[in-house]
Scaffold this motif. Structure first.
Motif, PDB file in Angstrom:
ATOM      1  N   SER B 244       0.852  -1.188   0.000  1.00 33.70           N
ATOM      2  CA  SER B 244       0.000   0.000   0.000  1.00 33.70           C
ATOM      3  C   SER B 244       0.876   1.223   0.000  1.00 33.70           C
ATOM      4  O   SER B 244       2.048   1.150   0.343  1.00 33.70           O
ATOM      5  N   GLY B 248       5.090   2.312   6.073  1.00 35.52           N
ATOM      6  CA  GLY B 248       4.995   1.504   7.288  1.00 35.52           C
ATOM      7  C   GLY B 248       3.929   0.435   7.189  1.00 35.52           C
ATOM      8  O   GLY B 248       3.366   0.011   8.188  1.00 35.52           O
ATOM      9  N   GLY B 272       9.939  -1.422   6.513  1.00 31.60           N
ATOM     10  CA  GLY B 272      10.810  -0.375   6.017  1.00 31.60           C
ATOM     11  C   GLY B 272      11.607   0.254   7.145  1.00 31.60           C
ATOM     12  O   GLY B 272      11.111   0.452   8.252  1.00 31.60           O
ATOM     13  N   GLN B 319      10.823   0.403  -8.970  1.00 29.03           N
ATOM     14  CA  GLN B 319       9.752   1.271  -9.473  1.00 29.03           C
ATOM     15  C   GLN B 319      10.207   2.072 -10.686  1.00 29.03           C
ATOM     16  O   GLN B 319       9.902   3.264 -10.829  1.00 29.03           O
ATOM     17  N   ASP B 321       9.147   2.152 -13.590  1.00 25.32           N
ATOM     18  CA  ASP B 321       8.088   2.617 -14.479  1.00 25.32           C
ATOM     19  C   ASP B 321       7.512   3.961 -14.058  1.00 25.32           C
ATOM     20  O   ASP B 321       6.786   4.598 -14.787  1.00 25.32           O
TER      21      ASP B 321
HETATM   22  N1  GTP Z   1       4.211   2.147 -10.265  1.00 25.47           N
HETATM   23  C1  GTP Z   1       4.786   1.396  -9.382  1.00 25.47           C
HETATM   24  N2  GTP Z   1       4.340   1.391  -8.121  1.00 25.47           N
HETATM   25  C2  GTP Z   1       4.933   0.580  -7.220  1.00 25.47           C
HETATM   26  C3  GTP Z   1       5.994  -0.236  -7.602  1.00 25.47           C
HETATM   27  N3  GTP Z   1       6.420  -0.910  -6.474  1.00 25.47           N
HETATM   28  C4  GTP Z   1       5.616  -0.513  -5.480  1.00 25.47           C
HETATM   29  N4  GTP Z   1       4.714   0.379  -5.904  1.00 25.47           N
HETATM   30  C5  GTP Z   1       3.722   1.006  -5.095  1.00 25.47           C
HETATM   31  O1  GTP Z   1       4.334   1.698  -4.018  1.00 25.47           O
HETATM   32  C6  GTP Z   1       3.615   1.578  -2.823  1.00 25.47           C
HETATM   33  C7  GTP Z   1       4.468   1.043  -1.740  1.00 25.47           C
HETATM   34  O2  GTP Z   1       4.844  -0.218  -2.063  1.00 25.47           O
HETATM   35  P1  GTP Z   1       5.151  -1.383  -0.993  1.00 25.47           P
HETATM   36  O3  GTP Z   1       5.623  -2.592  -1.775  1.00 25.47           O
HETATM   37  O4  GTP Z   1       4.042  -1.567  -0.075  1.00 25.47           O
HETATM   38  O5  GTP Z   1       6.361  -0.732  -0.250  1.00 25.47           O
HETATM   39  P2  GTP Z   1       7.205  -1.272   0.983  1.00 25.47           P
HETATM   40  O6  GTP Z   1       8.635  -0.976   0.709  1.00 25.47           O
HETATM   41  O7  GTP Z   1       6.876  -2.664   1.252  1.00 25.47           O
HETATM   42  O8  GTP Z   1       6.715  -0.316   2.179  1.00 25.47           O
HETATM   43  P3  GTP Z   1       6.602  -0.581   3.761  1.00 25.47           P
HETATM   44  O9  GTP Z   1       6.027  -1.949   3.939  1.00 25.47           O
HETATM   45  O10 GTP Z   1       5.734   0.482   4.208  1.00 25.47           O
HETATM   46  O11 GTP Z   1       7.996  -0.479   4.306  1.00 25.47           O
HETATM   47  C8  GTP Z   1       2.416   0.712  -3.154  1.00 25.47           C
HETATM   48  O12 GTP Z   1       1.302   1.488  -3.382  1.00 25.47           O
HETATM   49  C9  GTP Z   1       2.824  -0.011  -4.415  1.00 25.47           C
HETATM   50  O13 GTP Z   1       1.720  -0.351  -5.224  1.00 25.47           O
HETATM   51  C10 GTP Z   1       6.471  -0.209  -8.940  1.00 25.47           C
HETATM   52  O14 GTP Z   1       7.386  -0.885  -9.394  1.00 25.47           O
HETATM   53  N5  GTP Z   1       5.818   0.619  -9.804  1.00 25.47           N
END
Ligand code: GTP
Ligand code: FAD
Ligand code: MG
Lengths: 616, 428
Positions: B244, B248, B272, B319, B321
């Motif tokens: 999401s 966190g 994170g 990320q 893209d």
């Molecule tokens: N466009 C895009 N969005 C991404 C990508 N990877 C993650 N997101 C978005 O970024 C947000 C955070 O991604 P998470 O994978 O939850 O991030 P995290 O590092 O696990 O974060 P925490 O668990 O809070 O530490 C989400 O809304 C994902 O959908 C990506 O490669 N491209």
């Protein structure tokens, strides 16, 4: 009809210890031998002790046996073999005056309470319902006895060989025991033949001692038995000579006349004490073999040339002897010979040396396929203690591989059997670091006292010694700082902190003498005990490491295998393994693991099946 | 055991195949031959026979073999039917066997289990077998197979023999020093001990077999919202972690084991990493756990700012893209877990790296127990090398031998078997 608790046949080293041990346990005991005046005779080398063997002497002595004290009474030359190596392999060895040794043995046997001596030939065992009920002598005398110890040495079916000559007998000039041999062969016991030999005896007056290197007795104070206060006899020296190429040529030219090579003797002889013809045959390239010239006594000129045991014809023996330096004019007083004899496959015995198939019959000594006085005496002691314990409903001292060489030998014999005469070696004892010749009393005398086989004199000696040991322990646990040691000039780094004295004793160059400021006079009061305690301290880390191993051992000793365990029913064991296990009938899984040829996989299979059987 | 059931199983590959080999082990193996083939051929000779079922219907024309126990693979009577490999034929022959009294289909590993109970294989081989039964990936299977086939046992036997030779040399010095031949140790003695110890060290340095069970451990780390959970999901190919835009989201450690190209991995997603001031109490605990995971990792994928990850971590620019995406200068992989771009390349590199760090296929790998025993042997040899008193050298060599004995089960004890019984239920 005479009746005894225990009857021992044979007045050799095994028989003497068996009879005295049984009597010390309180059993009414009889000792039957061909010739009472031959009791305590040494058939071969007049030396007692040596590497591995010295340990046995000390252990027999620690259980209040005869051998150690008799050796001291006869000793005319002392050497501590392997002195330069770790103390666990030191081998105390004495050469004894034959006459004095024998006299000491006879005096102790005669003084032994509960022991009756009988001269005669044991002719037949009387069996009832498959177990021992008595003994018949050749003259018809009958004994009623349920516990018989057979210590007949080389006398069962003994044949002597000297070149082309043959004599019947167990030792030169003595009869063989043929009736008994026939009965045992008939009893379907597993019997086999072995051979041994002895060198010619020389007249010391015809040896040119001046040209030979002397080997003096050591000048130390140790004795075989701690009950011997000091060395009593004058010391003699030995000399060292060698066989020569000319002698070897003579042997080679006459090999076909030796019964060992002509095929007359087929039995296996000792690899560790081969005849000179064997040595030449096997190590032909060697220029010469060392020969020790050992005087046989103070009042005799007989000399024992240690290293040239032979059964070659007399004329060749003479030729060989005369080619050795210093022996150019040497006269042979008594030629060497070999003897081939019956022995019982010791795997037919249980760990108390009882014949599994004939309850009440015990065997000890050369009859079990061993060679040597010490080996014989140690087995005699075990058989005597066990027979008496069985007769009286008592328990013999519990010996095992971790507390004695005696048990190592008995275990080896009864599980592995013999393919050549068995001789003790320190390598046979896996817990060698704890089984030192100098701590035998600490290891065993207490067990002996508990079993009731220790006389008053030794008991008192031991109790005093235990008190002293406690004092040593107290002193050894005192903590001392490295600085204090370094200040005395000891090779210790100042920053090594504070440690108990026991730990400092592990450092090279830190001796009990050097620690006198803390140990006080106890070192001087009993230097031998001080030495033992210092070695205990030095070996302590190694012993601690063995503890887990011993726990494992005890664990697999806790899984019993019944004598009739159906090995053939364990699928997957090879026929050879089944045969070996069936013959040795190991009492526990641990023992099964020591039967030769039993693989790890087979051992696991045994465990699985033993468990299933137990669960069923 | 004699009274055990007789078991059968197809011991060749799954049908259809050229030939199907059906093995029968146990006391009724002979009857099985009689029932199907009508006769018992000469031991260990293949003979061509018609197989018929109880009604006399022809099942197949097959080669049959007869191996009377105990010198067989299982230690029991053994029969083999080499049939034509079609599905129907195999099913028919198996059906005819199953119809016999006291004969049943084998459970997985049962043939080898019998081999152990009957003393045909030793402890190390049996452990290999236990691993084999629980193997989930091709790599695990190959390593277990090497142990079950006795590769380790044979190696230990060779080492043990070398130590025996060394022991004999020292014992000669100790017991026969009064004889001229063996007064001193040969010059190469110490060198030989050192060489052997060196060989053991090499084995000890090899990847251990549990590594195969646990898999290669890859931890994803970085600040919140870096996209860790999203990448994690992409790697394990499932929606295992919640993702999401809320910083966190991941508060605890999540792990998943998967095989990629037959190589076992454990992927670990973490909370994170950020300062305690911004995080609540639960997240603080999660962060502490994440840090502990970093220490255990075989490899860290770092999704945070360049150079801020732990040493040796792979810099990932995630990320890719997104609009305004700024890559890292030293990025090892630039990827998007959402579009999948670059993920395949990362997987390929992970597989390659993990392969190198895990036991090689077909190479005997040590488990924890075996490793400990071998380490003991190595220590003993090093101590032997550093000692001059032959008595203590002999003791150290004995200790090395004992360690080898324990490794292959020569020093059999109840505990050791209890462990094994636990895995195998041999005692039942
Ligand atoms: N466009 C895009 N969005 C991404 C990508 N990877 C993650 N997101 C978005 O970024 C947000 C955070 O991604 P998470 O994978 O939850 O991030 P995290 O590092 O696990 O974060 P925490 O668990 O809070 O530490 C989400 O809304 C994902 O959908 C990506 O490669 N491209
Ligand atoms: C020729 C020879 C050479 C040897 N060489 C060596 C050597 O080089 N190194 C080494 O270590 N050892 C050697 N030995 C071995 C050593 O002497 C023996 O191992 C040891 O003495 C065995 O002791 P024992 O008590 O078993 O038998 P022995 O000492 O032989 O005693 C047997 C006793 O039993 C008596 N006896 C036998 N049968 C009967 C019967 N039916 N009735 C009554 N009494 C009977 C005999 O009279 C004798 O007193 C040699 C022995 C011999 C004979
Ligand atoms: Mg997340």
């Amino acid at each position: 009809m005479h009746s005894f608790d225990v009857l021992v046949i044979g007045g050799g080293h095994a028989g003497v210890e068996a009879a005295c041990a049984a009597a010390r346990m309180g059993a009414r005991t009889a000792l039957v031998s061909f010739d009472l005046s031959a009791i305590g005779a040494m058939s071969c080398n007049p030396a007692i002790g040596g590497l591995g063997k010295g340990h046995l002497v000390r252990e027999v002595d620690a259980l209040d046996g005869v051998l150690g004290r008799a050796a001291d009474a006869g000793a005319i030359h002392y050497r501590m073999l392997n002195r330069s190596k770790g103390s666990a392999v030191w081998g105390p060895r004495v050469q004894a005056d034959r006459v004095r040794f024998k006299a000491a043995v006879q005096a102790m046997v005669r003084a032994q309470a509960n022991l009756t001596l009988v001269q005669g030939e044991a002719a037949a065992l009387v069996l009832e319902g498959g177990r021992v009920a008595g003994l018949e002598l050749a003259d018809g005398t009958m004994f009623h006895v349920k516990h018989l110890v057979l210590c007949t040495g080389t006398f069962l079916g003994g044949i002597l060989f000297r070149g082309e000559e043959r004599f019947e007998g167990g030792r030169i000039g003595e009869n063989a025991a043929h009736r008994l041999a026939l009965q045992l062969r008939g009893a379907d016991l597993p019997m086999a033949r072995l051979k041994t030999g002895t060198p010619p005896r020389l007249d010391g007056r015809t040896i040119d001692w001046a040209v030979l290197e002397e080997q003096p007795s050591d000048g130390e104070a140790w004795t075989m038995s701690p009950l011997t206060k000091r060395r009593i006899n004058p010391r003699v020296f030995c000399a060292i000579t060698r066989t020569t190429q000319a002698g070897h040529d003579a042997i080679r030219a006459n090999l076909h006349r030796s019964p060992l090579f002509s095929g007359a003797i087929a039995a296996a002889g000792p690899r560790y004490c081969p005849s000179i013809e064997d040595k030449i045959h096997r190590f032909g390239d060697r220029e010469g073999h060392q020969v020790f010239l050992e005087p046989e006594g103070l009042d005799t000129h007989m000399v024992y040339p240690n290293g040239i045991s032979t059964s070659l014809p007399v004329d060749v023996q003479e030729e060989v002897v005369r080619t050795m330096p210093g022996c150019g004019r040497a006269e042979i007083v008594q030629p060497g010979y070999a003897v081939e004899y019956d022995h019982i496959d010791p795997r037919a015995l249980t760990p108390d040396l009882q014949v599994r198939a004939i309850p009440g019959l015990y065997c000890a000594g050369q009859i079990n396929g061993t060679t040597g006085y010490e080996e014989a005496a140690a087995q005699g002691l075990v058989a005597g203690l066990e027979a008496a314990a069985a007769a009286l409903g008592k328990a013999a001292p519990k010996l095992d591989r971790a507390n004695s060489y005696i048990a190592v030998m008995v275990d080896d014999l009864t599980l592995q059997g013999v393919s050549e005469p068995y001789r003790m070696l320190t390598a046979r004892a896996e817990y060698r670091l704890r089984l030192r010749a100098n701590n035998a009393a600490t290891r065993l005398t207490g067990l002996g006292i508990a079993a009731g086989c220790i006389g008053a004199e030794r008991r008192m000696w031991w109790e005093r010694r235990e008190d002293a040991r406690k004092m040593f322990h107290v002193k050894h646990s005192q903590k001392v700082h490295a600085r204090e040691l370094a200040d005395l000039g000891l090779p210790v780094r100042r920053d090594h902190g504070e440690k108990p004295l026991a730990e400092w004793l592990r450092y090279d160059g830190v001796t009990p003498e050097a620690l006198a400021p803390w140990l006080g006079e106890i070192t001087a009061l009993d230097p031998l005990l001080a030495e033992e305690m210092a070695e205990d301290a030095a070996y302590a880390p190694y012993l601690a490491r063995q503890d887990s191993e011993l726990r494992d051992l005890r664990a697999s000793e806790a899984l019993p295998l019944p004598a009739d365990f159906p090995y053939a029913e364990v699928p997957g064991l090879s026929n050879e393994m089944v045969e070996r296990l069936t013959k040795a009938a190991p009492g526990t899984l641990a023992a099964a693991g020591r039967v030769p040829g039993v693989t790890p996989a087979a051992l696991s299979a045994l465990l699985v099946h033993a468990r299933r059987k137990a669960a069923a | 055991m004699r009274s055990a059931d007789t078991i059968f199983a197809l011991s060749s590959g799954a049908p259809p195949a050229g030939v199907g080999v059906i093995r029968v082990s146990g006391p009724a193996a002979r009857e099985a031959l009689l029932a199907l083939a009508g006769r018992v051929p000469e031991p260990r000779r293949a003979s061509l026979t018609r197989l018929r079922d109880a009604e006399g219907a022809l099942l197949d024309e097959a080669l049959v073999l007869w191996f009377p126990g105990p010198n067989t693979a299982t230690g029991e009577d053994l029969a083999e039917f080499h049939c034509h490999g079609g599905r129907a034929v195999i099913a028919a022959v198996e059906g005819a066997l199953a119809a016999l009294r006291g004969v049943r289909r084998a459970e997985p590993g049962e043939f080898t289990r019998r081999a152990f109970a009957n003393g045909r294989i030793d402890l190390a081989e049996a452990e290999g077998l236990a691993d084999l039964l629980s193997a989930e990936t091709e790599l695990q299977r190959a390593a277990a197979l090497a142990n079950a086939g006795g590769a380790l046992s044979r190696q230990v036997e060779l080492w043990r023999e070398r130590v025996l030779v060394l022991s004999a040399e020292v014992e000669g010095v100790l017991d026969f020093s009064d004889e001229e031949d063996s007064a001193d140790l040969p010059e190469c003695f110490t060198w030989n001990i050192g060489a052997l110890a060196g060989e053991l060290s090499e084995w000890l340095a090899r990847p251990r077999s549990e590594r195969l069970g646990e898999g290669f451990r890859v931890v994803l780390a970085g600040p919140p919202n870096a996209g860790k959970s999203t990448l994690f999901n992409a790697l394990v190919e499932s929606e295992a972690a919640i993702t999401s835009p809320i910083a966190g989201t991941t508060r605890d450690v999540i792990e998943r084991s998967v095989a990629i190209e037959g190589v076992p991995f454990t992927f670990v997603d973490t909370a994170g990493l950020r300062d305690g001031t911004e995080a609540d109490a639960i997240e603080v605990i999660g962060i502490a756990r994440a840090e502990a995971e970093l220490a255990r990792a075989d490899l860290v994928l770092w999704l945070g700012a360049e150079g801020e990850g732990p040493q040796g971590a792979w810099e990932i620019a995630a990320q890719a893209d997104r609009e305004g995406f700024a890559t890292k200068a030293g990025a090892r992989f630039t990827l998007s877990a959402v579009t999948g771009e670059g993920v395949a390349a990362l997987k390929t590199a992970l597989v390659e790296t993990a392969r190198a760090a895990l036991p090689k296929p077909g190479e005997a790998a040590l488990n924890a127990r075996q490793h400990a025993r071998l380490a003991e042997a190595e220590e003993a040899l090093r101590d032997a090398k550093g000692t001059s008193d032959p008595l203590l050298v002999a003791e150290e060599l004995r200790r090395a031998r004992l360690a080898f004995d324990r490794l292959i089960g020569r020093a059999t004890t109840e505990d050791m078997l209890d462990t094994l019984f636990g895995r195998f239920c041999i005692g039942k």
